[in-house]
Structure formats: structure tokens, C-alpha cells
Design a protein around this motif. Structure first.
Motif, PDB file in Angstrom:
ATOM      1  N   TYR A 136       0.808  -1.216   0.000  1.00 49.73           N
ATOM      2  CA  TYR A 136       0.000   0.000   0.000  1.00 49.73           C
ATOM      3  C   TYR A 136       0.843   1.269   0.000  1.00 49.73           C
ATOM      4  N   GLU A 137       1.948   1.274   0.695  1.00 47.80           N
ATOM      5  CA  GLU A 137       2.779   2.478   0.736  1.00 47.80           C
ATOM      6  C   GLU A 137       3.380   2.776  -0.633  1.00 47.80           C
ATOM      7  N   ARG A 138       3.881   1.750  -1.296  1.00 44.36           N
ATOM      8  CA  ARG A 138       4.418   1.947  -2.644  1.00 44.36           C
ATOM      9  C   ARG A 138       3.304   2.357  -3.608  1.00 44.36           C
ATOM     10  N   GLU A 174      -6.900   5.358   1.804  1.00 43.74           N
ATOM     11  CA  GLU A 174      -7.882   4.873   2.777  1.00 43.74           C
ATOM     12  C   GLU A 174      -7.376   3.626   3.498  1.00 43.74           C
ATOM     13  N   VAL A 175      -6.701   2.753   2.771  1.00 39.72           N
ATOM     14  CA  VAL A 175      -6.201   1.511   3.385  1.00 39.72           C
ATOM     15  C   VAL A 175      -5.108   1.810   4.401  1.00 39.72           C
ATOM     16  N   VAL A 176      -4.244   2.773   4.104  1.00 44.71           N
ATOM     17  CA  VAL A 176      -3.164   3.116   5.034  1.00 44.71           C
ATOM     18  C   VAL A 176      -3.620   4.120   6.088  1.00 44.71           C
ATOM     19  N   ASP A 177      -4.931   4.402   6.149  1.00 44.58           N
ATOM     20  CA  ASP A 177      -5.522   5.285   7.162  1.00 44.58           C
ATOM     21  C   ASP A 177      -4.945   6.698   7.093  1.00 44.58           C
ATOM     22  N   ARG A 178      -4.764   7.193   5.880  1.00 43.37           N
ATOM     23  CA  ARG A 178      -4.326   8.577   5.679  1.00 43.37           C
ATOM     24  C   ARG A 178      -5.212   9.235   4.625  1.00 43.37           C
ATOM     25  N   MET A 214     -17.462  11.593   4.629  1.00 42.67           N
ATOM     26  CA  MET A 214     -18.240  10.675   5.456  1.00 42.67           C
ATOM     27  C   MET A 214     -17.353   9.792   6.316  1.00 42.67           C
ATOM     28  N   HIS A 215     -16.151   9.496   5.822  1.00 43.62           N
ATOM     29  CA  HIS A 215     -15.231   8.674   6.607  1.00 43.62           C
ATOM     30  C   HIS A 215     -14.864   9.345   7.923  1.00 43.62           C
ATOM     31  N   TYR A 216     -14.758  10.668   7.897  1.00 45.20           N
ATOM     32  CA  TYR A 216     -14.418  11.426   9.102  1.00 45.20           C
ATOM     33  C   TYR A 216     -15.640  12.111   9.711  1.00 45.20           C
ATOM     34  N   LYS A 217     -16.853  11.700   9.259  1.00 46.79           N
ATOM     35  CA  LYS A 217     -18.127  12.214   9.800  1.00 46.79           C
ATOM     36  C   LYS A 217     -18.246  13.732   9.662  1.00 46.79           C
TER      37      LYS A 217
END
Length: 496
Positions: A136-138, A174-178, A214-217
Motif C-alpha cells: 500500500y505504501e508503494r 484509505e487503506v493506510v488510514d491517511r 463521510m469517513h471522518y463524519k
């Protein structure tokens, strides 16, 4: 022994394990040919400025994704290079090769010029490789390079590929929570796509930004974004369905249940009800059922019998039963049992709002069953904390028009009004008049649409007939002139 068949290679083997001799087939894919064929479609679309060729190449990505290998992608990329005035494309190709672990390159003599759309297509395949390989980072780093290339290259034929690149760009973050780090880039890209009329990219960016909020409301910001922008009318159905779903969720949180219901119902109609879209249909119907209950409606039982919806909607079916009968204890038991499920579906806030609807349904059933009942009995039947709460809830139900009753505060009971015969009033007359008016209007509109056009088209036909007649006369004059020339020429030959 090997032989080709339909773009793949089948290898015939004559030996099996344990010494058994039996022929069988081993499937081996020829991915270089597949990628090269799709690249030719891209190049044809670029040369003719036709988007449908590019869409044809992109439709093969899902099948190619299952059997894609990094070395094959690197081998195809190695045959391309960028011209001297396309440094951005050249840097992008290098980043793609590095991301898939390939460092080979073609010689300057044999290298072919790579268009930005082709480079973006290679980047899309590299994104899929990294996403499936959990790198995911790459993938996020490569996505940054691709997004920078899109912002520096503004071409209409880049629109379909760019929209998919932005999707996986947001997915990596989104997967790396950023996901919040990608918001500014998405906003800038939305402004660029709006100015350059990249409609598919604009539609994709709007859905991604709504999902980001919506992810962060951040529902207020999502609502302001939707109010200040317009979704492209000719966007693909999959993007429109996703956009309507997000709008329905936002409207439901903002207590605008009627608009939320319209958006969610339209989202379910835009996406076909089959195994391919089963996940989306399940997600939309979960919210749609709760919105219906919040509006005071009871969903049809047939909805919960659809095969692809039966098991996922089982908690919502039990929730609907509790709301329908107005049993507060049953409702609280269902919410407690499936609390983790509702939290995972991100609908727990909406489910908690249903408590008032359950109480209203219980009060309505009590009002129909009893002409007179004490507040204490209402408190016991609805499992309320005190008689004061019961009195307040009944008073609010009377004010909202849920029941037709009066409260005797001194003696502590509720007296329901007598049920009048509705056919003795003018309500049936108004209902029939409304239906008859609708049918007459529909009939009149149908008659108007079936009328023949006026006589204006006859003028156009007369003009066309005159034009055809003039063309025939002109053609006849040309034939006569040619005949006269031939006659003069023959006469000159005789004189000579």
C-alpha cells in the motif's frame, strides 16, 4: 507440446504423478499480447479522438487483473519511451517500472513514443498489482506521481483512465488510514476537471470527496460540497448510483428523510440486482430500510425474501418487526443483540433514532385498542421509566397528530376520540376526485403526444422536391454539354 487457442496457450502433458499416463491441459496466459492489444485500442482512440476505443481497452482491465505479472508489465513498458518534450511521461514510466520492481529499458533506436494516456494505463495496471500485493505504501507513492501527471496533462482522451487512477489513489490512502492527506489533491483535481470539462473524472472525484468527508463524519462539509457542485448528467451509471447512495446517507444524517429516501431508491434502481452488484445493493437497502422506518413506513416483506438480501438484512427484518408492533422491549433487545453489526454498517446512530417511532407505533395501537386507559398502564405496556414520561410522550403524539385523544391530568388517564365513519365525510369524494383528475390529465397528455405534426413539414418537403428537380436538370445539362463536345470533336476529325 503447446498450441495457441483464443489468445491463450494450452500445454499438453502426457504424464501425471504416481506414474499414471493420462493427458491433461495446463492453462498459461499470454499477457504481453493482451496488454499490447489494449494499448493499440488506446492509440487508436487518441489518434481519432474517440473515447469508446479507450473504454474498450479499460473494460478488459478486470479480466487482465487476475493474471497480471510484474515482469510481463515491465517487459511491455520497456518497449516504450517518451519524447524529449514529454519529460513528465518519461518520469512517470520510470516510477511505474520502479514500483513493479523492474529496471529495464528499451534502446533509443527501438523505443516507441508513449502517449500520456498509455503511460496512465500502465500506471493503472501497476496500481492494481500493488493493491493486490498489499504493497500500500508503494502504491500511494506511485499514485502521487500519476495524479501529478494528470494535473499537468489536460487532454479529453485522458478522462476515462484518469477517473480510475483517482479511484485507486483514494483507495490506497484509505487503506493506510491517511485518507485526509488525499483530500487537498482531490479538491484541486476537481477544480481542474470542472474547468477542462472532464466529466467522468469530475463524477469520480465528487463521489470520492463525499466518501472522504463521510469517513471522518464531516457531514456539514459534504452537504456544502454537494450544494455548490453539480453532478454530470451523462456520467456512468455506476458513479451515479454511488453518488446517490452517499447523498442519501448524508441527507439521512441531516434529518432530511424524504430526500434521503428518494436518493436511496434511485441508487437501487441505477444498479442492477444481480450477483455482481450484490454488495452495493445490500449496503443501500440497509440504509433504505431504516430511512423508511424513520418516515413511519413499513418496508414490504418481499424485500427481505430476495435471495441476495435475505441473510444480510436479517437484523433489519427483526428491527422492522419490532417497530411495526411497537414493542419497545423487543426493539431494545434487537438493538443490543446486533449492536456490533449496526456499528459495522455505520447505521447505529440512525437505529437509535427509531426508539421514538417504536413508542409512537405502540401509542397508536393502544389508542385503537382502548377508548380509555391510565397513564400507568401505558407506562407498563411501553416499558417507560415513569408516568411523567408517558404523559409527555402521549402529549407529543397528540400534538403531532399521531393519535386523536385527550389527557385528563387530574385523574391520570388518556381518553381516545370516537372513531368516525370516514365514508360519512367528504374524504372519499376528494380522494376519487384526485384520482379522476390524474387519469384525465394522463389521457390528455397521451392524446397530445400522439397528434400528427402540423403542415410546416410540407414546406420542407416541397423545398426538398424542388432541390431534387434542380439537381436532375443540372445533371441533364451536364450530359448535354458532354454530348455537344463529343459531336464537335467528331466534326473536327472529319474536317481534318
Amino acid at each position: 507440446m503447446t498450441f495457441p487457442l483464443g489468445g491463450v496457450v494450452f500445454k499438453l502433458a502426457s504424464t501425471l504423478s504416481d506414474g499414471d499416463i493420462e493427458p491433461f491441459y495446463v492453462y498459461t496466459s499470454v499477457q504481453t499480447v493482451d496488454i499490447t492489444r489494449n494499448v493499440k485500442f488506446l492509440e487508436r482512440g487518441i489518434a481519432a479522438s474517440e473515447i469508446h476505443y479507450i473504454h474498450r481497452a479499460l473494460r478488459a482491465v478486470s479480466a487482465l487483473r487476475k493474471r497480471l505479472q510484474p515482469d510481463v508489465l515491465g517487459e511491455v513498458i520497456a518497449t516504450y519511451s517518451a519524447s524529449t518534450n514529454q519529460q513528465v511521461v518519461s518520469d512517470c514510466l520510470k516510477s511505474i517500472l520502479e514500483s513493479v520492481g523492474q529496471h529495464t529499458g528499451a534502446s533509443a533506436a527501438s523505443a516507441k513514443v508513449c502517449e500520456p494516456e498509455v503511460a496512465m494505463y500502465f500506471g493503472l495496471l501497476a496500481q492494481l498489482l500493488l493493491l493486490d500485493g498489499n504493497e500500500y505504501e508503494r502504491g500511494a507513492q506511485l499514485s502521487n506521481v500519476l495524479v501529478a501527471m494528470v494535473s499537468s496533462t489536460q487532454r479529453r482522451t485522458l478522462d476515462p483512465v484518469a477517473s480510475r487512477v483517482f479511484f485507486y489513489y483514494s483507495r490506497f490512502f484509505e487503506v493506510v488510514d491517511r485518507l485526509s492527506d488525499a483530500r487537498s489533491s482531490l479538491m484541486n483535481a476537481l477544480q481542474t476537471a470542472t474547468l477542462t470539462s472532464m466529466k467522468e473524472t469530475k463524477a469520480m472525484l465528487l463521489t470520492l470527496l463525499l466518501r472522504n468527508y463521510m469517513h471522518y463524519k464531516l457531514y456539514d462539509q459534504a452537504e456544502r460540497l454537494a450544494a455548490k457542485t453539480s453532478f454530470p448528467a451523462d456520467a456512468p451509471n455506476n458513479l451515479l448510483a454511488r453518488y446517490l447512495y452517499y447523498m442519501g446517507r448524508i441527507e439521512a444524517i441531516q434529518l432530511n428523510y424524504s430526500q434521503a429516501q428518494l436518493h436511496l431508491l434511485e441508487a437501487t434502481r441505477k444498479a442492477p440486482l444481480n450477483a455482481t452488484t450484490a454488495g452495493f445493493q445490500q449496503t443501500v437497502h440497509k440504509v433504505c430500510v431504516i430511512v423508511d422506518l424513520l418516515m413511519g413506513n413499513i418496508p414490504e416483506r418481499s424485500l427481505f425474501r430476495i435471495p441476495i438480501l435475505r441473510k444480510p438484512l436479517q437484523p433489519y427484518f427483526e428491527l422492522t418487526q419490532a417497530v411495526r408492533v411497537g414493542d419497545l422491549s423487543q426493539f431494545q433487545e434487537v438493538v443490543h443483540r446486533y449492536q456490533d453489526k449496526f456499528l459495522q454498517d455505520q447505521v447505529l446512530v440512525l437505529v437509535q433514532r427509531l426508539r421514538h417511532n417504536v413508542i409512537k407505533a405502540g401509542i397508536r395501537s393502544i389508542s385503537v385498542a382502548y377508548s380509555r386507559i391510565s397513564l400507568r398502564d401505558i407506562c407498563l405496556k411501553l416499558h417507560l421509566d415513569s408516568e411523567e414520561d408517558a404523559e409527555y410522550i402521549v402529549a407529543k403524539a397528540i400534538r403531532d397528530g399521531v393519535i386523536d385523544a385527550t389527557i385528563d391530568h387530574e385523574k391520570g388517564f388518556v381518553k381516545s376520540a370516537e372513531i368516525h365513519n370516514v365514508y360519512a365525510t367528504s374524504d372519499p369524494q376528494h380522494a376519487f376526485d384526485k384520482r379522476i383528475t390524474f387519469c384525465l390529465n394522463l389521457y390528455n397528455e397521451s392524446v397530445k403526444s400522439m397528434r400528427y405534426p402540423g403542415g410546416d413539414h410540407r414546406k420542407e418537403l416541397a423545398y426538398a422536391d424542388e432541390a431534387i428537380k434542380r439537381e436532375r436538370e443540372f445533371a441533364q445539362e451536364l450530359e448535354n454539354e458532354d454530348f455537344d463536345d463529343d459531336v464537335d470533336g467528331d466534326a473536327m476529325d472529319e474536317d481534318l
